[in-house]
Design an enzyme around this catalytic site. Structure first.
Site, PDB file in Angstrom:
ATOM      1  N   TYR A  80    -109.613  -7.717 -45.171  1.00 52.25           N
ATOM      2  CA  TYR A  80    -108.318  -7.028 -45.446  1.00 52.25           C
ATOM      3  C   TYR A  80    -108.819  -5.702 -46.024  1.00 52.25           C
ATOM      4  CZ  TYR A  80    -105.076 -10.523 -43.735  1.00 52.25           C
ATOM      5  OH  TYR A  80    -104.657 -11.429 -42.901  1.00 52.25           O
TER       6      TYR A  80
ATOM      7  N   LYS B 291    -115.351 -21.249 -45.145  1.00 52.14           N
ATOM      8  CA  LYS B 291    -116.001 -21.549 -43.805  1.00 52.14           C
ATOM      9  C   LYS B 291    -117.504 -21.257 -43.928  1.00 52.14           C
ATOM     10  CE  LYS B 291    -115.608 -23.246 -39.586  1.00 52.14           C
ATOM     11  NZ  LYS B 291    -115.332 -24.390 -39.299  1.00 52.14           N
TER      12      LYS B 291
ATOM     13  N   ASP C  82    -110.673 -24.782 -41.751  1.00 50.72           N
ATOM     14  CA  ASP C  82    -109.981 -25.554 -40.503  1.00 50.72           C
ATOM     15  C   ASP C  82    -109.706 -27.080 -40.840  1.00 50.72           C
ATOM     16  OD1 ASP C  82    -112.721 -25.778 -40.960  1.00 50.72           O
ATOM     17  OD2 ASP C  82    -113.289 -26.080 -38.636  1.00 50.72           O
TER      18      ASP C  82
ATOM     19  N   ASP D 259    -103.768 -15.488 -46.725  1.00 51.09           N
ATOM     20  CA  ASP D 259    -102.551 -15.205 -45.919  1.00 51.09           C
ATOM     21  C   ASP D 259    -102.142 -16.095 -44.830  1.00 51.09           C
ATOM     22  OD1 ASP D 259    -100.592 -13.566 -44.783  1.00 51.09           O
ATOM     23  OD2 ASP D 259    -102.040 -12.018 -43.683  1.00 51.09           O
TER      24      ASP D 259
ATOM     25  N   ASP E 119     -98.415 -19.050 -44.904  1.00 47.96           N
ATOM     26  CA  ASP E 119     -97.466 -19.140 -43.888  1.00 47.96           C
ATOM     27  C   ASP E 119     -97.602 -20.694 -43.581  1.00 47.96           C
ATOM     28  OD1 ASP E 119     -97.292 -16.158 -43.808  1.00 47.96           O
ATOM     29  OD2 ASP E 119     -96.861 -16.232 -41.924  1.00 47.96           O
TER      30      ASP E 119
END
Ligand code: GGG
Length: 324
Positions: free
Chosen positions: A118, A164, A197, A221, A225
């Site tokens: 970002y 990750k 994941d 982010d 959600d």
């Protein structure tokens, strides 16, 4: 204290109205000044974050933000970087009376806010689009320390780092190693880590294994959600962006153009966001009174449509006001 209020796009205006009704009722030493930013500002001024708005934010003690739309990268993501509010604190807390996947969940996501994918460094040359992922030792250490200090202050037991590093060996590897180092300074707080994941699977199947999560910007982010979905949706998830000098308070949700203008948005996330701002400035009793009024309203079965009720934004807000 000067609060720059930016309703933003879509439902931002509607939920901000609700929060302002509650805030203005309190008679606190806040001066609210309204500014424009977002998709509409882009059309009107040719700039999604007009200079006047950015300057006003820099002169304010805090920013209260409604919702970002298609121009999110140039508005909220840019504002976070400009004001160096490096830690995005996103509590995911069950509310009684909400028919959600999980009850009694209480997890806090601490999202790094200033770098990662970002950062906005993108190129497109001859049909090849690239984005640069920037992860620094400095920002990773700062967010990891923030997460552990937060856990210590809030008497939480565990910090989990999400990354990750088996694939993004350099960027996630650096973040992973820094989190491991910082964890050593907090022996009373247990520390573990998951690949992002696997963490998504665990969040859906067994979210109680999490307490405080610390992660990089884009993963933060996305998982916020997902985590909001566990407690009933984005209408219930507030957030605070905290830096050394500035703070921006914004709900996790975006502009929700599909329901914008209909007066049906759930203002709970925005109202709880305003409560985070009140607590930030030491007005804990006022924040608790509003939080309790929101909880009582929902627990008594009075809900907006996203939660299976039939109240409009204004009607729900009126019920909250009645209970304060
Ligand atoms: N995920 C809800 C949403 O759409 N938020 C607005 C948005 O995209 N914000 C950018 C960000 O949080 O980084």
């Amino acid at each position: 204290m000067r609060i720059a209020v930016i309703p933003g796009d879509g439902i931002g205006k509607e939920v901000m109205n609700a929060a302002m009704i509650l805030l203005e009722n309190l008679n606190l030493p806040f001066k609210y000044e309204f500014y424009e930013a977002g998709d509409e500002a882009l059309k009107k001024y040719g700039k999604a974050l007009p200079d006047e708005t950015l300057e006003a934010c820099k002169k304010s003690d805090a920013v209260l933000f409604g919702a970002a739309g298609e121009t999110a990268a140039d508005v909220i993501v840019k504002l976070r970087q400009e004001l160096d509010v490096f830690a995005n604190v996103r509590p995911i807390k069950s509310i009684k009376g909400v028919d959600s996947l999980y009850k009694d969940l209480d997890v806090v996501i601490i999202r790094e806010n200033t770098e990662c994918l970002y950062k906005g460094i993108e190129f497109e040359i001859d049909g090849v689009a690239q984005t640069l992922r920037v992860i620094t030792k400095k920002a990773s250490e700062r967010i990891a320390r923030f997460a552990f200090e937060f856990a210590r202050k809030e008497k939480r037991k565990k910090v989990t780092s999400l990354h990750k590093a088996n694939v993004m060996k350099k960027t996630c590897g650096l973040f992973r190693d820094v989190c491991r180092e910082v964890a050593k300074d907090y022996p009373e707080i247990s520390f573990n880590e998951y690949y992002i994941d696997a963490a998504c699977l665990y969040l859906v199947m067994d979210p109680y294994r999490f307490d405080v999560i610390v992660t990089t910007n884009m993963f933060g982010d996305i998982v916020s959600d997902l985590a909001a979905g566990l407690i009933g949706g984005l209408g219930l998830a507030p957030s605070a962006n905290i830096g050394e000098r500035y703070a921006i308070f914004e709900p996790v949700h975006g502009a929700a153009f599909d329901i914008a203008g209909k007066g049906i948005a759930n203002p709970t996330a925005m109202i709880l966001t305003a409560c985070m701002m009140l607590k930030h400035f030491g007005f804990r009793d006022e924040a608790s009174r509003i939080e309790k009024a929101v909880e009582d309203t929902i627990a008594s079965g009075l809900k907006t449509r996203d939660l299976g009720g039939n109240l409009k934004t204004f009607e729900f807000t009126r019920e909250v006001v009645k209970r304060i």
